[in-house]
Enzyme design. Structure first.
Site, short mmCIF file in Angstrom:
data_model
loop_
_atom_site.label_atom_id
_atom_site.label_comp_id
_atom_site.label_asym_id
_atom_site.label_seq_id
_atom_site.Cartn_x
_atom_site.Cartn_y
_atom_site.Cartn_z
N LYS A 111 24.18 88.94 -3.98
CA LYS A 111 23.58 89.69 -2.88
C LYS A 111 24.44 90.87 -2.44
CE LYS A 111 20.49 86.27 -0.89
NZ LYS A 111 20.09 85.53 0.33
N LYS A 194 11.24 84.22 -12.99
CA LYS A 194 10.65 83.40 -11.93
C LYS A 194 9.66 84.22 -11.12
CE LYS A 194 13.03 81.36 -8.73
NZ LYS A 194 13.99 80.61 -7.87
N LYS A 197 9.31 86.85 -4.64
CA LYS A 197 8.80 87.75 -3.61
C LYS A 197 9.33 89.16 -3.79
CE LYS A 197 12.45 86.02 -0.72
NZ LYS A 197 12.68 84.82 0.05
P1 AMP Z 1 13.00 81.85 -1.85
O1 AMP Z 1 11.65 82.43 -1.76
O2 AMP Z 1 13.74 82.26 -3.07
O3 AMP Z 1 13.80 81.99 -0.58
O4 AMP Z 1 12.82 80.27 -2.04
C1 AMP Z 1 12.27 79.42 -1.07
C2 AMP Z 1 11.99 78.09 -1.73
O5 AMP Z 1 10.95 78.21 -2.72
C3 AMP Z 1 13.20 77.50 -2.48
O6 AMP Z 1 13.23 76.10 -2.28
C4 AMP Z 1 12.93 77.82 -3.94
O7 AMP Z 1 13.49 76.89 -4.82
C5 AMP Z 1 11.40 77.79 -4.02
N1 AMP Z 1 10.92 78.76 -5.02
C6 AMP Z 1 11.04 80.12 -4.94
N2 AMP Z 1 10.48 80.71 -6.03
C7 AMP Z 1 10.03 79.70 -6.83
C8 AMP Z 1 9.36 79.66 -8.10
N3 AMP Z 1 9.02 80.77 -8.76
N4 AMP Z 1 9.03 78.44 -8.60
C9 AMP Z 1 9.33 77.31 -7.94
N5 AMP Z 1 9.97 77.28 -6.75
C10 AMP Z 1 10.31 78.46 -6.19
#
Ligand code: AMP
Ligand code: TRP
Length: 332
Positions: A111, A194, A197
C-alpha cells in the site's frame, strides 16, 4: 461460547467476491459463535478518504451485511470509530509491537508503494489497530481472507508479548478462520486476477448494487474459451475463465463444482451463461432490494450502528479497565 470478531473496510464497491468469499460465510458463523462485526472506518482513513464518501460507504457496508442476513439483534454490528476504546488499546499496542515486526508486513509495503517516507504513520501502525479490534473483545476466532493471515500472526505476537511483558495471562491467542481458495472469485475479464473493487474495468466484477440487466450483461460478456462445459472438474484444468464461471455457479447454488459440471456437461457457455445470470439475479436481487430499502432510511442504519456500538462498548469496558490497571494507568 467462542467469540468471532471480524472487520471490513468501508471502501465501497462491494462485489460478488466479497459476498461469496466473506459476507456469506460470516452469516453462517452466526449459528455457532457469538459474533462481533465491525465496519472499520478508522482503518480506512490510513489512506485519505473523502469524508462524505466515507460516511456513505460505512452505511452501504452495514446495509449489505444486514441485507445478507447478519442479525444485529442477536449479534453485534457497529462501526469502529463509535467505540473510542479501539484507539485507546491501539496506542498501548503501539508501545508493545516492535518496529521490526511492522517493517515485515507485506500489506504496508504494497500500500505504501515506492514512496514509503510519504506513507501515513497510521498505515504503518494499521496492524496494531487491527490487533486492538480483536483483543478488545478477547475474540477467539477471526474469519479473514488469506491476505490477512500475516496481520493475525502479528495479533498473536502482540498478545503474547503483552502477556510476557506484564507477567499476566490476559489476552487469548486468536485462531484465524480462513475460508479456502474454493470461494475465491476471479475477474470476469481475466481468470488469473481476483475480482476486485479496484479493477479499472467495471465489467470485471458484479457489484452488489448492479441491477438485473447489468448482471446479465456482465455475465454475457464474461471471458470464456470456445470449449463447452466439461463433464468433471478435471476438464477445467488450464481453463481459468471457465473454472471461474462454474465456480460462481457452484457458490451461488451451494453445490460442488463437480455437480455443476455433471449437470451442464457438453452445454456451450452461451447457454450456461443464461442459467448463471438467472441464478445470480435470483440470489442477489432480494439482498439488493433490502439494501436499497435500508439505505433509503439513513436514520435506521445509523441507529442500528449506534446500538451496536453501545453493546460493543459494554463488552469492551471491563477488558479495557483491566488492561489500564495492568499497564499502570491511574484510575480516572
Ligand atoms: P476487500 O474487498 O479486499 O477489503 O476484502 C473484504 C473481504 O472480502 C475479505 O475477507 C476478502 O477475503 C473477501 N474478498 C475480496 N475479494 C474477493 C474475491 N475476489 N473472492 C473471494 N473473496 C474476496
Ligand atoms: N484489515 C482487514 C482487511 O483489510 C480489516 C480488519 C480490520 C479486520 N480489523 C480487523 C479483519 C479485525 C479481522 C479482524 O480486510
Amino acid at each position: 461460547m467462542n467469540r468471532i470478531f471480524s472487520g471490513v473496510q468501508p471502501t465501497g464497491n462491494l462485489h460478488l467476491g466479497n459476498y461469496l468469499g466473506a459476507i456469506r460465510n460470516w452469516v453462517r458463523l452466526q449459528a455457532d459463535y457469538d459474533c462481533i462485526f465491525c465496519v472499520v472506518d478508522m482503518h480506512a482513513i490510513t489512506l485519505w478518504q473523502d469524508p462524505a464518501q466515507l460516511r456513505a460507504h460505512v452505511r452501504e457496508v452495514a446495509a449489505a451485511f444486514i441485507a445478507s442476513g447478519i442479525d444485529p439483534e442477536k449479534h453485534i454490528l457497529f462501526n469502529q470509530s463509535m467505540v473510542p476504546a479501539h484507539a485507546e488499546l491501539a496506542w498501548i499496542f503501539n508501545c508493545v509491537a516492535r518496529m521490526g515486526w511492522l517493517n515485515r508486513m507485506t500489506q504496508f509495503k504494497d500500500k505504501a508503494g515506492k514512496n514509503r517516507e510519504n506513507a501515513s504513520v497510521g498505515l504503518f501502525a494499521y496492524p496494531n489497530l487491527m490487533a486492538a479490534d480483536i483483543l478488545l473483545y478477547k475474540a477467539t476466532h477471526v474469519p479473514v481472507g488469506e491476505d490477512q493471515k500475516q496481520h493475525l500472526e502479528l495479533t498473536r505476537d502482540v498478545a503474547q508479548k503483552f502477556n510476557n511483558d506484564y507477567k499476566v495471562d490476559f489476552f487469548p491467542i486468536v485462531e484465524p478462520l480462513i475460508f479456502g481458495a474454493a470461494t475465491r472469485v476471479m475477474s470476469l475479464r481475466d481468470g488469473s486476477k481476483k475480482m476486485s473493487k479496484s479493477d479499472e474495468s467495471d465489467y470485471s466484477r458484479i457489484n452488489m448494487t448492479d441491477d438485473a440487466d447489468a448482471i446479465a450483461l456482465k455475465i454475457r460478456k464474461a471471458k470464456t474459451d470456445p470449449e463447452p462445459l466439461p463433464e468433471s472438474t478435471a476438464g477445467l484444468e488450464r481453463r481459468p475463465e471457465a473454472a471461474n464461471l462454474i465456480g460462481i455457479y457452484a457458490g451461488l447454488s451451494d453445490s460442488g463444482v463437480d455437480e455443476v459440471c455433471r449437470r451442464f456437461a457438453g452445454s456451450p457457455f452461451s447457454e450456461f451463461k443464461k442459467e448463471l445470470a438467472d441464478l445470480a439475479v435470483a440470489v442477489l436481487s432480494p439482498i439488493q432490494d433490502e439494501m436499497r430499502r435500508l439505505m433509503k432510511d439513513q436514520t435506521q442504519i445509523d441507529s442500528v450502528l449506534r446500538q451496536g456500538a453501545e453493546r460493543a462498548a459494554a463488552v469492551a469496558a471491563p477488558i479495557v479497565r483491566e488492561v489500564k490497571e495492568i499497564v499502570g494507568y491511574l484510575r480516572p
